[in-house]
Scaffold this motif. Structure first.
Motif, PDB file in Angstrom:
ATOM      1  N   MET A   1       0.302  -1.500  -0.063  1.00 12.32           N
ATOM      2  CA  MET A   1       0.242  -0.382  -0.286  1.00 12.32           C
ATOM      3  C   MET A   1       0.976   1.486   0.205  1.00 12.32           C
ATOM      4  O   MET A   1       1.750   1.222   0.831  1.00 12.32           O
ATOM      5  N   LYS A   2       0.389   2.562  -0.425  1.00 14.58           N
ATOM      6  CA  LYS A   2       0.520   3.110  -0.494  1.00 14.58           C
ATOM      7  C   LYS A   2       0.409   4.806   0.444  1.00 14.58           C
ATOM      8  O   LYS A   2      -0.954   5.068   0.955  1.00 14.58           O
ATOM      9  N   ILE A   3       1.207   5.260   1.650  1.00 14.45           N
ATOM     10  CA  ILE A   3       0.973   5.664   2.403  1.00 14.45           C
ATOM     11  C   ILE A   3       1.404   6.856   2.614  1.00 14.45           C
ATOM     12  O   ILE A   3       2.848   6.967   2.738  1.00 14.45           O
ATOM     13  N   GLY A   4       0.840   7.639   2.853  1.00 13.69           N
ATOM     14  CA  GLY A   4       0.777   9.109   2.128  1.00 13.69           C
ATOM     15  C   GLY A   4       0.858   9.538   3.989  1.00 13.69           C
ATOM     16  O   GLY A   4       0.078   9.321   4.837  1.00 13.69           O
ATOM     17  N   ILE A   5       2.347  10.511   4.425  1.00 17.14           N
ATOM     18  CA  ILE A   5       2.615  11.271   5.541  1.00 17.14           C
ATOM     19  C   ILE A   5       2.479  12.386   5.555  1.00 17.14           C
ATOM     20  O   ILE A   5       3.924  13.132   5.062  1.00 17.14           O
ATOM     21  N   ILE A   6       1.838  13.053   6.479  1.00 19.57           N
ATOM     22  CA  ILE A   6       1.846  14.738   6.825  1.00 19.57           C
ATOM     23  C   ILE A   6       2.734  14.510   7.975  1.00 19.57           C
ATOM     24  O   ILE A   6       1.714  14.098   9.315  1.00 19.57           O
ATOM     25  N   SER A   7       2.974  15.611   8.958  1.00 20.99           N
ATOM     26  CA  SER A   7       2.907  16.742   9.915  1.00 20.99           C
ATOM     27  C   SER A   7       3.212  18.384  10.135  1.00 20.99           C
ATOM     28  O   SER A   7       3.922  18.228   8.938  1.00 20.99           O
ATOM     29  N   ASP A   8       3.471  18.680  10.796  1.00 21.96           N
ATOM     30  CA  ASP A   8       3.937  20.088  11.092  1.00 21.96           C
ATOM     31  C   ASP A   8       5.275  19.713  11.617  1.00 21.96           C
ATOM     32  O   ASP A   8       5.853  18.906  10.912  1.00 21.96           O
ATOM     33  N   THR A   9       5.966  21.322  11.416  1.00 20.53           N
ATOM     34  CA  THR A   9       7.686  21.735  11.135  1.00 20.53           C
ATOM     35  C   THR A   9       7.477  20.918  12.615  1.00 20.53           C
ATOM     36  O   THR A   9       9.183  19.506  12.818  1.00 20.53           O
ATOM     37  N   LYS A  10       7.087  20.958  13.919  1.00 17.33           N
ATOM     38  CA  LYS A  10       7.227  20.474  15.676  1.00 17.33           C
ATOM     39  C   LYS A  10       7.768  18.567  15.445  1.00 17.33           C
ATOM     40  O   LYS A  10       8.630  18.512  16.093  1.00 17.33           O
ATOM     41  N   HIS A  35       4.888  21.812   2.055  1.00 13.44           N
ATOM     42  CA  HIS A  35       4.923  23.313   2.038  1.00 13.44           C
ATOM     43  C   HIS A  35       5.380  23.659   4.074  1.00 13.44           C
ATOM     44  O   HIS A  35       4.733  22.245   5.123  1.00 13.44           O
ATOM     45  N   SER A  36       5.268  24.772   4.254  1.00 11.83           N
ATOM     46  CA  SER A  36       5.252  25.004   6.197  1.00 11.83           C
ATOM     47  C   SER A  36       4.418  24.854   6.904  1.00 11.83           C
ATOM     48  O   SER A  36       5.230  24.596   7.806  1.00 11.83           O
ATOM     49  N   GLY A  37       3.252  25.298   6.130  1.00 10.20           N
ATOM     50  CA  GLY A  37       1.393  24.936   6.924  1.00 10.20           C
ATOM     51  C   GLY A  37       1.169  23.815   7.333  1.00 10.20           C
ATOM     52  O   GLY A  37       1.105  22.719   5.426  1.00 10.20           O
ATOM     53  N   ILE A  38       1.011  22.826   8.124  1.00 13.33           N
ATOM     54  CA  ILE A  38       0.035  22.046   8.666  1.00 13.33           C
ATOM     55  C   ILE A  38      -1.156  22.051   7.435  1.00 13.33           C
ATOM     56  O   ILE A  38      -1.682  21.002   7.089  1.00 13.33           O
ATOM     57  N   LEU A  39      -2.432  23.135   7.422  1.00 16.89           N
ATOM     58  CA  LEU A  39      -3.294  22.928   6.576  1.00 16.89           C
ATOM     59  C   LEU A  39      -2.461  22.732   5.343  1.00 16.89           C
ATOM     60  O   LEU A  39      -3.765  22.133   5.074  1.00 16.89           O
ATOM     61  N   GLU A  40      -1.365  23.604   4.799  1.00 22.41           N
ATOM     62  CA  GLU A  40      -1.397  23.385   2.967  1.00 22.41           C
ATOM     63  C   GLU A  40      -1.442  21.417   3.130  1.00 22.41           C
ATOM     64  O   GLU A  40      -0.991  21.442   1.601  1.00 22.41           O
ATOM     65  N   ASN A  41      -0.282  20.975   4.204  1.00 19.53           N
ATOM     66  CA  ASN A  41      -0.330  19.946   3.776  1.00 19.53           C
ATOM     67  C   ASN A  41      -1.398  19.167   3.425  1.00 19.53           C
ATOM     68  O   ASN A  41      -1.263  17.673   2.838  1.00 19.53           O
ATOM     69  N   CYS A  42      -2.123  19.220   4.759  1.00 21.83           N
ATOM     70  CA  CYS A  42      -3.671  18.091   5.067  1.00 21.83           C
ATOM     71  C   CYS A  42      -4.107  18.374   3.155  1.00 21.83           C
ATOM     72  O   CYS A  42      -4.309  17.786   2.793  1.00 21.83           O
ATOM     73  N   ASP A  43      -4.189  19.476   2.811  1.00 25.12           N
ATOM     74  CA  ASP A  43      -4.297  19.882   0.916  1.00 25.12           C
ATOM     75  C   ASP A  43      -3.447  18.722   0.505  1.00 25.12           C
ATOM     76  O   ASP A  43      -4.177  18.283  -0.311  1.00 25.12           O
ATOM     77  N   GLU A  44      -2.506  18.479   0.546  1.00 27.20           N
ATOM     78  CA  GLU A  44      -1.547  18.052  -0.635  1.00 27.20           C
ATOM     79  C   GLU A  44      -2.208  15.928  -0.158  1.00 27.20           C
ATOM     80  O   GLU A  44      -1.910  15.412  -0.848  1.00 27.20           O
ATOM     81  N   LEU A  45      -1.980  15.461   1.190  1.00 29.50           N
ATOM     82  CA  LEU A  45      -3.006  14.640   1.554  1.00 29.50           C
ATOM     83  C   LEU A  45      -4.192  14.365   0.906  1.00 29.50           C
ATOM     84  O   LEU A  45      -4.385  13.212   0.524  1.00 29.50           O
TER      85      LEU A  45
END
Length: 145
Positions: A1-10, A35-45
């Protein structure tokens, strides 16, 4: 399976450790932090999931709440904010959850790994649970999402 993973900077180090773990158990981790922002990374997810570039997703922030709230507002996404192994399995079996959010202030990395194991092994059961999923989809359609 392909698993996308994001996090905030911290929590980037935790994301990296989970990516290594996902790979070690035979899945393909995909780092969607662009991106540096978590919500922008949520959009990527969301975009990766809805375009079928990934099969499931993981998001890490301090409490798991901001990512959960944001992701839950997106069409085609069933997300769960979890803190235990039982919920990691049940949310997929009963709710067809495709994305989990974790809080690094709540769960240790070892707990997260055990939750990932349960989540990736779980399969949606459908049946009597589909009624609930259909109700959620109808609500989202009414909201225009």
């Amino acid at each position: 399976m392909k698993i996308g993973i994001i996090s905030d900077t911290k929590n980037a180090a935790i994301k990296d450790e989970l990516m290594a773990y996902v790979k070690s158990i035979g899945h393909e981790p995909i780092d969607l932090n662009k991106h540096s922002g978590i919500l922008e990374n949520c959009d990527e997810l969301v975009n990766a999931y809805n375009s079928h570039s990934i099969d499931r997703g993981l998001a890490i922030d301090d409490w798991g709440i901001i990512t959960f709230m944001y992701l839950a507002k997106n069409k085609g996404i069933v997300v769960a904010e979890i803190n235990d192994e039982h919920s990691a399995r049940m949310t997929t079996e009963h709710n067809n959850s495709s994305i989990l959010t974790f809080g690094s202030e709540i769960s240790t990395i070892n707990q997260m790994k055990r939750m990932v194991d349960k989540f990736l092994a779980a399969k949606y059961e459908g049946g009597r649970h589909k009624v609930r999923i259909d109700m959620m989809d109808t609500l989202l359609e009414k909201e225009g999402k």
